[in-house]
Design a protein around this motif. Structure first.
Motif, mmCIF file in Angstrom:
data_model
loop_
_atom_site.group_PDB
_atom_site.id
_atom_site.type_symbol
_atom_site.label_atom_id
_atom_site.label_comp_id
_atom_site.label_asym_id
_atom_site.label_seq_id
_atom_site.Cartn_x
_atom_site.Cartn_y
_atom_site.Cartn_z
ATOM 1 N N VAL A 175 34.386 -8.102 -20.793
ATOM 2 C CA VAL A 175 34.192 -6.653 -20.808
ATOM 3 C C VAL A 175 35.002 -6.014 -21.928
ATOM 4 O O VAL A 175 34.521 -5.115 -22.627
ATOM 5 N N LEU A 176 36.222 -6.464 -22.126
ATOM 6 C CA LEU A 176 37.030 -5.925 -23.220
ATOM 7 C C LEU A 176 36.368 -6.198 -24.561
ATOM 8 O O LEU A 176 36.377 -5.340 -25.457
ATOM 9 N N ALA A 177 35.769 -7.382 -24.714
ATOM 10 C CA ALA A 177 35.036 -7.689 -25.946
ATOM 11 C C ALA A 177 33.817 -6.784 -26.094
ATOM 12 O O ALA A 177 33.502 -6.303 -27.186
ATOM 13 N N ALA A 178 33.126 -6.520 -24.984
ATOM 14 C CA ALA A 178 31.954 -5.647 -25.026
ATOM 15 C C ALA A 178 32.343 -4.227 -25.425
ATOM 16 O O ALA A 178 31.641 -3.577 -26.208
ATOM 17 N N VAL A 179 33.460 -3.740 -24.890
ATOM 18 C CA VAL A 179 33.917 -2.390 -25.228
ATOM 19 C C VAL A 179 34.220 -2.294 -26.719
ATOM 20 O O VAL A 179 33.980 -1.255 -27.350
#
Length: 274
Positions: A169-173
């Motif tokens: 999720v952090l990568a997606a953000v």
């Protein structure tokens, strides 16, 4: 959100806003009479009780909206009940980022939602673009639905869990592309053969489970094929999840990647969804 071409996001509290949201959703789903996905009264109640009701605007025109409510486990999760968008790329992603910030600001750790696992673009968006992970297969979750999108199909859903601070999720953000490597010994548990589902093997650590290119069109042009896909995916993907396998991604915008005995990177270290 800010910047050229990006929508303006805000929480909604006024009756006029809720009426606009219902018109937007009605135009998207085109439900049978009496089958609106949500009502003005429910939006009012959810908003007044401190839940999430937000809209996305471009040039003062509502182009997307999302509705969610605080869910179990208490003080840890938000359930995103319904999100709809119209013209313009990036509106859905902007809404999810706004929803994530809203949840984190209230100490919530996860957002969950359901989606139709047969809709390829939604699977790609949820898994590859957002970093969410399916946790549970839910057969006929809403019963038979009569709106224009579901076209009387059985409403199988998967429960997606968005762990708001997990590495995917952090990568997606950060808008980093999701990379999915397929091991050479992966097998195909469900394949697409000319628009029809074909069952294969599931006796490997990694199983690929395909979905059709456009299930919504297929429902209208070949209901029998659409029905066959529903039952096949329920048996293959639903069976794998029920047996403890984990979906770790969505490959090449076409198939779920399912692994047996693997701790998904989107889950906590003790194997519980967090």
């Amino acid at each position: 959100m800010s910047g050229r071409g990006e929508p303006h996001l805000r929480e909604l509290h006024a009756i006029e806003d809720f009426e606009e949201v219902c018109r937007l959703f009605g135009g998207i789903w085109r439900p049978d009479p009496g089958g609106a996905p949500i009502t003005v009264e429910m939006l009012r109640a959810l908003s007044h009780a401190g839940n999430y009701v937000a809209g996305a605007y471009r040039d003062d025109r509502l182009v997307g909206a999302s509705v969610g409510f605080v869910a179990a486990p208490p003080r840890r999760a938000l359930h995103s009940h319904i999100t709809g968008t119209v013209a313009g790329r990036g509106v859905g992603f902007a809404l999810k980022l706004h929803q994530r910030e809203w949840a984190l600001g209230r100490g919530l750790e996860t957002i969950t939602w359901t989606y139709d696992p047969l809709v390829r673009r939604n699977a790609h968006f949820n898994l590859a673009k957002l970093g969410a992970r399916p946790e549970e297969y839910l057969p006929a979750f809403y019963g038979t639905m009569g709106d224009a999108i579901n076209a009387g199909d059985e409403s199988d859903r998967v429960l997606a869990v968005w762990n708001l601070t997990s590495p995917p999720v952090l990568a997606a953000v950060r808008r980093e592309p999701s990379r999915m490597e397929i091991p050479p010994d992966a097998v195909t548990g469900l394949d697409d053969d000319g628009g029809r589902p074909v069952r294969g093997r599931i006796d490997a650590e990694t199983v690929l489970v395909a979905v059709p290119g456009d299930i919504e069109t297929l429902r209208a042009t070949d209901p029998a094929a659409a029905r066959a896909w529903r039952l096949a995916l329920r048996e293959v993907l639903g069976g794998l999840l029920r047996d403890g396998a984990r979906v770790t991604g969505f490959h090449d915008k076409s198939c779920y990647v399912v692994r047996r005995g693997a701790l998904d990177e989107g889950r906590g270290g003790d194997g519980r969804a967090v």
